[in-house]
Motif scaffolding. Structure first.
Motif, PDB file in Angstrom:
ATOM      1  N   ASP A  76       0.824  -1.211   0.000  1.00 15.94           N
ATOM      2  CA  ASP A  76       0.000   0.000   0.000  1.00 15.94           C
ATOM      3  C   ASP A  76       0.863   1.269   0.000  1.00 15.94           C
ATOM      4  O   ASP A  76       0.347   2.365   0.120  1.00 15.94           O
ATOM      5  N   TYR A  77       2.176   1.130  -0.131  1.00 20.05           N
ATOM      6  CA  TYR A  77       3.134   2.237  -0.215  1.00 20.05           C
ATOM      7  C   TYR A  77       3.237   3.063   1.069  1.00 20.05           C
ATOM      8  O   TYR A  77       3.768   4.154   1.063  1.00 20.05           O
ATOM      9  N   LEU A  78       2.729   2.548   2.191  1.00 20.28           N
ATOM     10  CA  LEU A  78       2.736   3.341   3.417  1.00 20.28           C
ATOM     11  C   LEU A  78       4.008   3.183   4.242  1.00 20.28           C
ATOM     12  O   LEU A  78       4.341   4.052   5.030  1.00 20.28           O
ATOM     13  N   MET A  79       4.703   2.061   4.103  1.00 18.54           N
ATOM     14  CA  MET A  79       5.914   1.855   4.893  1.00 18.54           C
ATOM     15  C   MET A  79       7.042   1.420   3.974  1.00 18.54           C
ATOM     16  O   MET A  79       6.836   0.635   3.068  1.00 18.54           O
ATOM     17  N   GLU A  80       8.239   1.942   4.237  1.00 22.32           N
ATOM     18  CA  GLU A  80       9.415   1.591   3.458  1.00 22.32           C
ATOM     19  C   GLU A  80      10.589   1.369   4.396  1.00 22.32           C
ATOM     20  O   GLU A  80      10.660   1.969   5.468  1.00 22.32           O
ATOM     21  N   THR A  81      11.500   0.518   3.964  1.00 24.34           N
ATOM     22  CA  THR A  81      12.702   0.283   4.747  1.00 24.34           C
ATOM     23  C   THR A  81      13.828  -0.196   3.835  1.00 24.34           C
ATOM     24  O   THR A  81      13.578  -0.780   2.794  1.00 24.34           O
ATOM     25  N   ALA A  82      15.046   0.058   4.241  1.00 18.18           N
ATOM     26  CA  ALA A  82      16.211  -0.510   3.573  1.00 18.18           C
ATOM     27  C   ALA A  82      16.791  -1.631   4.425  1.00 18.18           C
ATOM     28  O   ALA A  82      17.796  -2.221   4.076  1.00 18.18           O
ATOM     29  N   ASP A  83      16.144  -1.917   5.565  1.00 15.86           N
ATOM     30  CA  ASP A  83      16.623  -2.925   6.491  1.00 15.86           C
ATOM     31  C   ASP A  83      15.964  -4.281   6.204  1.00 15.86           C
ATOM     32  O   ASP A  83      14.745  -4.421   6.292  1.00 15.86           O
ATOM     33  N   SER A  91       6.922  -9.152   6.182  1.00 19.01           N
ATOM     34  CA  SER A  91       6.428 -10.158   5.239  1.00 19.01           C
ATOM     35  C   SER A  91       5.421 -11.100   5.875  1.00 19.01           C
ATOM     36  O   SER A  91       4.616 -11.705   5.182  1.00 19.01           O
ATOM     37  N   VAL A  92       5.433 -11.217   7.193  1.00 17.61           N
ATOM     38  CA  VAL A  92       4.475 -12.062   7.892  1.00 17.61           C
ATOM     39  C   VAL A  92       3.086 -11.417   7.869  1.00 17.61           C
ATOM     40  O   VAL A  92       2.078 -12.098   7.810  1.00 17.61           O
ATOM     41  N   HIS A  93       3.053 -10.086   7.901  1.00 16.47           N
ATOM     42  CA  HIS A  93       1.791  -9.370   8.059  1.00 16.47           C
ATOM     43  C   HIS A  93       1.332  -8.609   6.827  1.00 16.47           C
ATOM     44  O   HIS A  93       0.153  -8.331   6.678  1.00 16.47           O
ATOM     45  N   TYR A  94       2.247  -8.220   5.974  1.00 13.89           N
ATOM     46  CA  TYR A  94       1.923  -7.393   4.814  1.00 13.89           C
ATOM     47  C   TYR A  94       2.585  -7.975   3.582  1.00 13.89           C
ATOM     48  O   TYR A  94       3.646  -8.572   3.662  1.00 13.89           O
ATOM     49  N   GLN A  95       1.950  -7.706   2.445  1.00 15.58           N
ATOM     50  CA  GLN A  95       2.649  -8.035   1.199  1.00 15.58           C
ATOM     51  C   GLN A  95       3.695  -6.949   1.008  1.00 15.58           C
ATOM     52  O   GLN A  95       3.393  -5.765   1.113  1.00 15.58           O
ATOM     53  N   ILE A  96       4.934  -7.349   0.779  1.00 12.63           N
ATOM     54  CA  ILE A  96       5.978  -6.350   0.562  1.00 12.63           C
ATOM     55  C   ILE A  96       6.515  -6.462  -0.856  1.00 12.63           C
ATOM     56  O   ILE A  96       6.472  -7.518  -1.469  1.00 12.63           O
ATOM     57  N   LEU A  97       6.976  -5.341  -1.359  1.00 11.33           N
ATOM     58  CA  LEU A  97       7.471  -5.258  -2.726  1.00 11.33           C
ATOM     59  C   LEU A  97       8.891  -4.706  -2.701  1.00 11.33           C
ATOM     60  O   LEU A  97       9.221  -3.869  -1.867  1.00 11.33           O
ATOM     61  N   PRO A  98       9.729  -5.131  -3.634  1.00 13.75           N
ATOM     62  CA  PRO A  98      11.087  -4.596  -3.680  1.00 13.75           C
ATOM     63  C   PRO A  98      11.095  -3.160  -4.185  1.00 13.75           C
ATOM     64  O   PRO A  98      10.232  -2.755  -4.958  1.00 13.75           O
ATOM     65  N   ILE A  99      12.069  -2.391  -3.731  1.00 15.14           N
ATOM     66  CA  ILE A  99      12.295  -1.042  -4.248  1.00 15.14           C
ATOM     67  C   ILE A  99      13.654  -1.067  -4.939  1.00 15.14           C
ATOM     68  O   ILE A  99      14.663  -1.419  -4.327  1.00 15.14           O
ATOM     69  N   PHE A 100      13.654  -0.725  -6.213  1.00 15.36           N
ATOM     70  CA  PHE A 100      14.895  -0.700  -6.962  1.00 15.36           C
ATOM     71  C   PHE A 100      15.356   0.736  -7.158  1.00 15.36           C
ATOM     72  O   PHE A 100      14.547   1.667  -7.182  1.00 15.36           O
ATOM     73  N   GLU A 101      16.645   0.906  -7.296  1.00 11.97           N
ATOM     74  CA  GLU A 101      17.225   2.223  -7.526  1.00 11.97           C
ATOM     75  C   GLU A 101      16.533   2.890  -8.711  1.00 11.97           C
ATOM     76  O   GLU A 101      16.264   2.257  -9.722  1.00 11.97           O
ATOM     77  N   GLY A 102      16.188   4.158  -8.552  1.00 13.70           N
ATOM     78  CA  GLY A 102      15.519   4.894  -9.614  1.00 13.70           C
ATOM     79  C   GLY A 102      14.011   4.822  -9.548  1.00 13.70           C
ATOM     80  O   GLY A 102      13.320   5.428 -10.354  1.00 13.70           O
ATOM     81  N   ASP A 103      13.470   4.094  -8.574  1.00 15.35           N
ATOM     82  CA  ASP A 103      12.018   3.978  -8.415  1.00 15.35           C
ATOM     83  C   ASP A 103      11.459   5.334  -7.981  1.00 15.35           C
ATOM     84  O   ASP A 103      11.783   5.830  -6.917  1.00 15.35           O
TER      85      ASP A 103
END
Length: 117
Positions: A76-83, A91-103
């Motif tokens: 849902d684009y509400l939370m982001e992390t590099a950790d 990943s247990v609670h939310y579907q997560i998507l990768p963020i690639f450089e230039g996104d």
């Protein structure tokens, strides 16, 4: 439609919320494809996400060398992390998507080091 015969392909009628059909039609035109192909590709992409997500969490360095993985976001684009540990916890609670450089959608600061396992 793996066999290429639309007469024998599985068929499924869907009900779309107001406005979605026109959005799909516009996106398919912009992609120079049919609405059917656009929808099938969207469904296949959605079905592949859990496998892709697991691979990225297990081995982010296997991502295409042309783009660097710099983090993850919730779908849902509400939370982001590099950790990576935080992403695995999400990943247990939310579907997560990768963020690639230039996104362009990311809120992570630029210049992050590539995420590594």
């Amino acid at each position: 439609m793996r066999n290429g015969n639309s007469r024998t392909a599985d068929k499924f009628v869907i009900r779309l919320p107001d406005g979605v059909r026109s959005r799909v039609e516009d996106a398919a035109k912009a992609d120079h494809t049919s609405m059917n192909t656009f929808i099938v590709q969207a469904v296949e992409e959605k079905l592949a996400r859990p496998t892709r997500q697991a691979l990225l969490l297990e081995s982010p360095q296997q991502v295409n060398a042309a783009t660097r993985l710099i983090g993850w976001r919730t779908s849902d684009y509400l939370m982001e992390t590099a950790d990576q540990a935080t992403a695995q916890d999400w990943s247990v609670h939310y579907q997560i998507l990768p963020i690639f450089e230039g996104d362009a959608n990311t809120k992570l600061p630029g210049g992050l080091a590539e995420v590594s396992a």
